[in-house]
Enzyme design. Structure first.
Site, PDB file in Angstrom:
ATOM      1  N   ASN A 128       0.823  -1.218   0.000  1.00 54.14           N
ATOM      2  CA  ASN A 128       0.000   0.000   0.000  1.00 54.14           C
ATOM      3  C   ASN A 128       0.855   1.264   0.000  1.00 54.14           C
ATOM      4  O   ASN A 128       1.940   1.296   0.587  1.00 54.14           O
ATOM      5  CB  ASN A 128      -0.999  -0.006   1.168  1.00 54.14           C
ATOM      6  CG  ASN A 128      -0.353  -0.157   2.528  1.00 54.14           C
ATOM      7  OD1 ASN A 128       0.655  -0.832   2.679  1.00 54.14           O
ATOM      8  ND2 ASN A 128      -0.918   0.483   3.524  1.00 54.14           N
TER       9      ASN A 128
ATOM     10  N   GLU B  64      -3.250  -4.559  -2.791  1.00 48.33           N
ATOM     11  CA  GLU B  64      -3.792  -5.454  -3.824  1.00 48.33           C
ATOM     12  C   GLU B  64      -3.800  -4.766  -5.186  1.00 48.33           C
ATOM     13  O   GLU B  64      -3.453  -5.359  -6.209  1.00 48.33           O
ATOM     14  CB  GLU B  64      -5.229  -5.867  -3.474  1.00 48.33           C
ATOM     15  CG  GLU B  64      -5.351  -6.684  -2.211  1.00 48.33           C
ATOM     16  CD  GLU B  64      -5.611  -5.831  -0.971  1.00 48.33           C
ATOM     17  OE1 GLU B  64      -4.994  -4.750  -0.840  1.00 48.33           O
ATOM     18  OE2 GLU B  64      -6.412  -6.263  -0.129  1.00 48.33           O
TER      19      GLU B  64
ATOM     20  N   CYS C 176      -4.378   0.694  -2.161  1.00 47.44           N
ATOM     21  CA  CYS C 176      -4.177  -0.556  -1.426  1.00 47.44           C
ATOM     22  C   CYS C 176      -3.102  -1.431  -2.084  1.00 47.44           C
ATOM     23  O   CYS C 176      -2.854  -1.340  -3.295  1.00 47.44           O
ATOM     24  CB  CYS C 176      -5.461  -1.370  -1.395  1.00 47.44           C
ATOM     25  SG  CYS C 176      -6.794  -0.626  -0.465  1.00 47.44           S
TER      26      CYS C 176
ATOM     27  N   CYS D 172     -10.609  -4.654   0.431  1.00 46.52           N
ATOM     28  CA  CYS D 172     -11.730  -3.701   0.420  1.00 46.52           C
ATOM     29  C   CYS D 172     -12.565  -3.896  -0.846  1.00 46.52           C
ATOM     30  O   CYS D 172     -12.185  -4.618  -1.772  1.00 46.52           O
ATOM     31  CB  CYS D 172     -11.195  -2.263   0.501  1.00 46.52           C
ATOM     32  SG  CYS D 172     -10.529  -1.653  -1.059  1.00 46.52           S
TER      33      CYS D 172
ATOM     34  N   CYS E 141     -10.834  -3.075  -4.261  1.00 44.27           N
ATOM     35  CA  CYS E 141      -9.886  -4.113  -4.701  1.00 44.27           C
ATOM     36  C   CYS E 141     -10.624  -5.360  -5.165  1.00 44.27           C
ATOM     37  O   CYS E 141     -10.215  -6.011  -6.133  1.00 44.27           O
ATOM     38  CB  CYS E 141      -8.917  -4.448  -3.574  1.00 44.27           C
ATOM     39  SG  CYS E 141      -7.768  -3.094  -3.243  1.00 44.27           S
TER      40      CYS E 141
ATOM     41  N   GLU F 106       0.327   5.469   0.642  1.00 37.33           N
ATOM     42  CA  GLU F 106      -0.613   6.461   1.155  1.00 37.33           C
ATOM     43  C   GLU F 106      -0.242   7.871   0.724  1.00 37.33           C
ATOM     44  O   GLU F 106       0.919   8.160   0.412  1.00 37.33           O
ATOM     45  CB  GLU F 106      -0.656   6.364   2.688  1.00 37.33           C
ATOM     46  CG  GLU F 106      -1.165   4.999   3.140  1.00 37.33           C
ATOM     47  CD  GLU F 106      -1.308   4.866   4.646  1.00 37.33           C
ATOM     48  OE1 GLU F 106      -0.750   5.715   5.386  1.00 37.33           O
ATOM     49  OE2 GLU F 106      -1.975   3.908   5.072  1.00 37.33           O
TER      50      GLU F 106
END
Ligand code: THU
Length: 132
Positions: free
Chosen positions: A44, A57, A55, A88, A91, A46
């Site tokens: 991930n 993924e 994310c 999430c 994803c 940010e």
């Protein structure tokens, strides 16, 4: 293609080390496995504008896709939380579109031997698809 969940979880744990998560401090790693045995990791990333965060993924999937990888048979996700992190909704949608036949392995980084197993299709039933 023999899938070894432990190996793919180990690759996700390794990829997790690359997490750039100065805000949440929640490090997530993901690893995709292709039919040909290639493993593509991601973590991930940010942003100070929180909504721009991506994310693990999706980072792994975007890396793999833009490197020309296809035919994903499994994806592993690792983070430090009990039972491991469930992908999430965003994803799940992307995985459904580009890795729809893949298995999903999830583990807590503190307990890589306990692997929960799902499928991408099972995690997003009745998905939105333009090309079924
Ligand atoms: N995150 C992931 O990378 N994957 C998940 O499956 C859940 C959430 C990241 C996004 C953000 O950087 C941090 O975890 C906290 O939400």
């Amino acid at each position: 293609m023999k899938i070894d969940p432990k190996k793919l979880i180990a690759a996700a744990a390794e990829a997790r080390l690359g997490s750039v998560s100065p805000y949440s401090k929640f490090k997530v790693g993901a690893a995709l496995l292709t039919k040909r045995g290639e493993v593509i990791g991601g973590a991930n990333v940010e942003s100070a504008s929180y909504g721009l965060t991506c994310c693990a993924e999706r980072i792994a999937l975007f890396k793999a896709l833009t490197d020309g990888r296809r035919d994903f048979v499994a994806v592993a996700v690792v983070a430090r939380c009990d039972g491991g992190p469930m992908p999430c909704g965003a994803c799940r949608q992307l995985l459904r579109e580009y890795a729809g036949d893949a298995k999903v392995f999830i583990a807590d980084s503190d307990d890589l031997k306990t692997i929960r197993k799902f499928t991408v299709k099972g995690l997003l039933p009745s998905a939105f698809v333009l090309v079924p």
